[in-house]
Design an enzyme around this catalytic site. Structure first.
Site, PDB file in Angstrom:
ATOM      1  CD  GLU A  29      -2.410  -1.857   2.733  1.00 45.92           C
ATOM      2  OE1 GLU A  29      -2.081  -1.103   3.397  1.00 45.92           O
ATOM      3  OE2 GLU A  29      -2.802  -2.667   3.038  1.00 45.92           O
ATOM      4  CD  GLU A  63      -3.920  -3.982   5.355  1.00 47.46           C
ATOM      5  OE1 GLU A  63      -5.364  -4.467   5.544  1.00 47.46           O
ATOM      6  OE2 GLU A  63      -3.926  -2.768   4.956  1.00 47.46           O
ATOM      7  CD  GLN A  85      -0.231   2.045   4.485  1.00 44.04           C
ATOM      8  OE1 GLN A  85      -0.117   3.226   5.477  1.00 44.04           O
ATOM      9  NE2 GLN A  85       0.375   2.522   3.595  1.00 44.04           N
ATOM     10  CG  ASP A  88      -0.041  -3.122  14.626  1.00 41.20           C
ATOM     11  OD1 ASP A  88       0.393  -2.501  15.569  1.00 41.20           O
ATOM     12  OD2 ASP A  88       1.551  -2.898  14.678  1.00 41.20           O
ATOM     13  CG  PHE A  89      -1.645  -2.819   9.612  1.00 39.07           C
ATOM     14  CD1 PHE A  89      -2.423  -1.930  10.541  1.00 39.07           C
ATOM     15  CD2 PHE A  89      -1.483  -1.510   8.125  1.00 39.07           C
ATOM     16  CE1 PHE A  89      -2.781  -0.745  11.011  1.00 39.07           C
ATOM     17  CE2 PHE A  89      -1.916  -0.153   8.720  1.00 39.07           C
ATOM     18  CZ  PHE A  89      -2.073   0.480   9.797  1.00 39.07           C
ATOM     19  CG  HIS A 131      -1.018   2.994  13.656  1.00 39.52           C
ATOM     20  ND1 HIS A 131      -2.745   2.396  14.036  1.00 39.52           N
ATOM     21  CD2 HIS A 131      -0.716   2.674  11.904  1.00 39.52           C
ATOM     22  CE1 HIS A 131      -3.229   2.616  13.219  1.00 39.52           C
ATOM     23  NE2 HIS A 131      -2.279   2.482  12.152  1.00 39.52           N
TER      24      HIS A 131
END
Lengths: 338, 333
Positions: A29, A63, A85, A88-89, A131
């Site tokens: 992304e 994701e 990014q 955590d994602f 984050h």
């Protein structure tokens, strides 16, 4: 030999691998938007100018989907370097990583490979709970994945190249305070180690640790930011005549167990420092390994210095308490050395 | 055309030989699944089974529109997909019996049947997760400069998973050469379509992603083949993906212990009347000029092929103990 930070070293590593091998491409992304940031921390900045949007492939905010797409591409002859990014994602793509990428080779009886690299920034940096997590341990528990965590520019480039050339899914965790990202993507309070990086091609083999400081009295193992906390603690301890050996495994899976065990057999004391939650954590595994395999050499219990069992907090004063400090490492060692 | 593998059929107006080949593939799947069920009940196949009985026209019709080097990603109900794409019954049966000669060395089992040499990925048994993977294979085909096409089979239940939407969206944005084949068999496990969708057709969702969506009679192998062929040609030409919904019915339970008490008997009877093998036989008998059609020869041929597969599997050894810790990581070609 040039000097650079980790973000720049990763960028050069990606550039060289993409020049070397036309099957290597980046997917993620905001990685190639002109006028954008080059990913959340500038690692892919400018690469689209050389390789174009087909090979620096920007995705929608999807994701799980783009992870699956990277896996499908990896299974059919490509070598994707994907990134999120914020680490955590990765939870959004947990099925694709844990059930698909990690298990595909095994459940095919070795008939397919998944040469995928997934990069993920971690570390508590004033962004609150979603984050900021340091979450390598979720992935070190999954057979089929390799996991690396470079803390220097040299290792970042060398491990990135090794990961791209590896025929297995490799997760690369990078710490936000170590990137050395510049401009408006610079991090407050960053450690940002600037290191020498060779101009010629090299790899840092996955599975080899590094001794960052030699010592005889205690073995301290850290990763990413906590390597630097351990080194600072070692300097302070040296003032009292305590010589700490600091080990940076660099690669969490596979782990250079022998380097840690050999050090413990010499120092007879062991401390592991992690920015992760304590319970069922990475440090617990390393401490258990030392207890099982070097018990008779130990003069005291293996000790963990960890984040508490809380989400990463937002308030700066709480965050200071959350991330293991130099003082906490010094105290732990002093109690152990007695 | 190899009768056991319908790959390569390109005509949208199939003649006698093509129709009989399609019929044979469907019959192979039907009889293979019936024998699997018997072997399972006898304890000769461990684990559970998700049988493809009733849906044979979908895999057969779609795979007959593909080339040998195209890719297929199957589901937790994958035997039919693998057989239709040309994977040998021997290595599938050996896999089901957990033998080292199986297509996954006995380490995948029923829900992960696949053979990449035949373009069949290890089947993905997490609902919806196979769609992005197929889209990735399609992206790879374009990046490597081939004109291969990828197919993601999935049940209608998958259309309510996030991966489904993410995959359709990205495939549409990038015009990937991929075909999303939704096998709408009316039930996601035991949950009826009407309880999971507020729309009458899964294919209605295609327009939301900017791709064509089509619903066809999934029990008519010719209708499936024709629609798949259009979608494959569209994909191969660079025009992008298609969502193809095939209306069909799972004649058996969801898995081994399912007595289907949630389904009306009339509904089951209705769909058995529309059995894909009956529909295909009627298609053959309707050919002009008429041809005599006696499936007994095909029956015998298929039975022999399955007997051979079972004998091969039963004679094969189980994986060695050291296989447990092998292939966690890639060991080389």
């Amino acid at each position: 030999m040039a000097t650079m930070g980790i973000a720049e070293a990763l960028r050069e590593g990606i550039r060289e691998e993409m020049r070397r091998d036309p099957t290597v491409f980046c997917i993620g992304e905001d990685i190639g938007v002109k006028g954008g940031w080059g990913g959340a921390f500038t690692v892919t900045l400018g690469l689209v100018d050389e390789f174009g949007p087909e090979r620096i492939l920007d995705t929608p905010i999807s994701e799980s989907g783009f992870c699956g797409i990277a896996i499908g591409a990896a299974m059919t002859g490509m070598r994707p370097i994907a990134d999120v990014q914020y680490g955590d994602f990765l939870f959004c793509m947990m099925d694709q990583l844990a059930n698909q990428a990690a298990k595909m080779t095994y459940m095919a009886g070795g008939a397919v490979k998944v040469p995928l690299v997934m990069r993920a920034p971690v570390g508590s940096t004033r962004r609150g709970a979603q984050h900021a997590q340091t979450l390598e341990v979720f992935f070190t528990h999954i057979p089929g994945l390799k996991v690396v965590a470079p803390s220097t520019a040299y290792d970042a480039k060398g491990l990135l190249k090794a990961a791209v050339r590896d025929d297995n899914p490799v997760l690369m965790f990078e710490h936000k305070l170590l990137y050395g990202s510049k401009g408006n993507r610079a991090e407050k309070g960053a450690v940002s180690p600037i290191g020498e990086v060779p101009d010629e091609d090299y790899v840092v083999p996955i599975g080899k640790g590094a001794i960052r400081r030699k010592g005889r009295d205690v073995t301290i193992v850290g990763k990413l930011l906590t390597v630097y906390r351990a080194l600072a603690a070692a300097d302070r301890l040296a003032e009292d005549g305590i010589e700490a050996e600091v080990i940076d495994p660099r690669s969490l899976i596979p782990l250079d167990k022998e380097m840690i065990l050999e050090s413990v057999r010499k120092t007879h004391r062991f401390v592991v420092v992690e920015e992760d939650n304590r319970t069922h954590g990475w440090g617990a595994e390393i401490a258990a390994m030392v207890a099982e395999e070097a018990f008779w050499w130990l003069d005291g219990p293996p000790v963990r210095v960890s984040a508490p069992d809380t989400p990463p907090p937002f308030a700066p004063n709480l965050e200071e308490l959350y991330v293991p400090s130099v003082e906490r490492v010094v105290d732990a060692v002093r109690r152990l050395v007695g | 055309m190899n009768a056991a593998n319908a790959n390569g059929l390109q005509s949208s107006v199939p003649g006698e030989a093509d129709l009989i080949a399609l019929y044979r593939t469907m019959l192979l799947i039907r009889r293979f699944e019936e024998r699997c069920n018997a072997l399972f009940l006898q304890g000769r196949i461990p684990s559970t089974l998700h049988l493809y009985i009733g849906q044979e026209a979908v895999a057969t019709g779609v795979c007959s529109a593909l080339r040998a080097d195209d890719w297929v990603v199957g589901t937790h109900r994958p035997h039919g997909h693998a057989l239709a794409k040309g994977v040998s019954p021997r290595v599938i049966m050996a896999e089901l019996m957990a033998k080292v000669t199986g297509c996954c060395r006995g380490k995948g089992g029923s829900m992960h049947v696949g053979d990449v040499r035949k373009g069949v990925f290890p089947a993905v048994a997490i609902v919806g997760a196979g769609l992005p993977i197929a889209a990735g294979a399609a992206l790879s085909a374009r990046m490597r400069g081939t004109d291969q096409v990828a197919v993601a089979f999935h049940g209608e239940g998958a259309a309510n998973e996030g991966d489904w939407h993410e995959a359709l969206n990205m495939a549409a944005i990038w015009k990937l050469p991929v075909l999303f084949v939704c096998e709408n068999n009316l039930y996601g496990a035991s949950t009826h379509f009407s309880k999971a969708f507020a729309i009458p057709r899964v294919s209605d969702r295609a327009c939301a992603y900017g791709m064509p969506g089509e619903t066809v009679d999934g029990n008519d192998v010719v209708a499936v083949h024709d629609a798949a062929l259009r979608a494959v040609e569209r994909a191969r030409s660079g025009a992008g993906p298609t969502l193809l919904e095939c209306l069909t019915y799972r004649q058996c339970g969801h898995s081994r212990s399912d007595a289907c008490d949630y389904r009306p008997d009339e509904e089951e009877a209705l769909w058995k009347e529309r059995d894909p093998l009956k529909v295909a036989a009627a298609r053959i008998r309707a050919l002009v000029p008429p041809v005599p059609f006696d499936p007994s020869g095909i029956e015998a041929d298929v039975a022999a092929e399955i007997d051979d597969a079972i004998a091969f599997a039963e004679e094969s050894p189980a994986p060695a103990p050291e296989d447990l810790e092998r292939h966690v990581y890639w060991e080389g070609d």
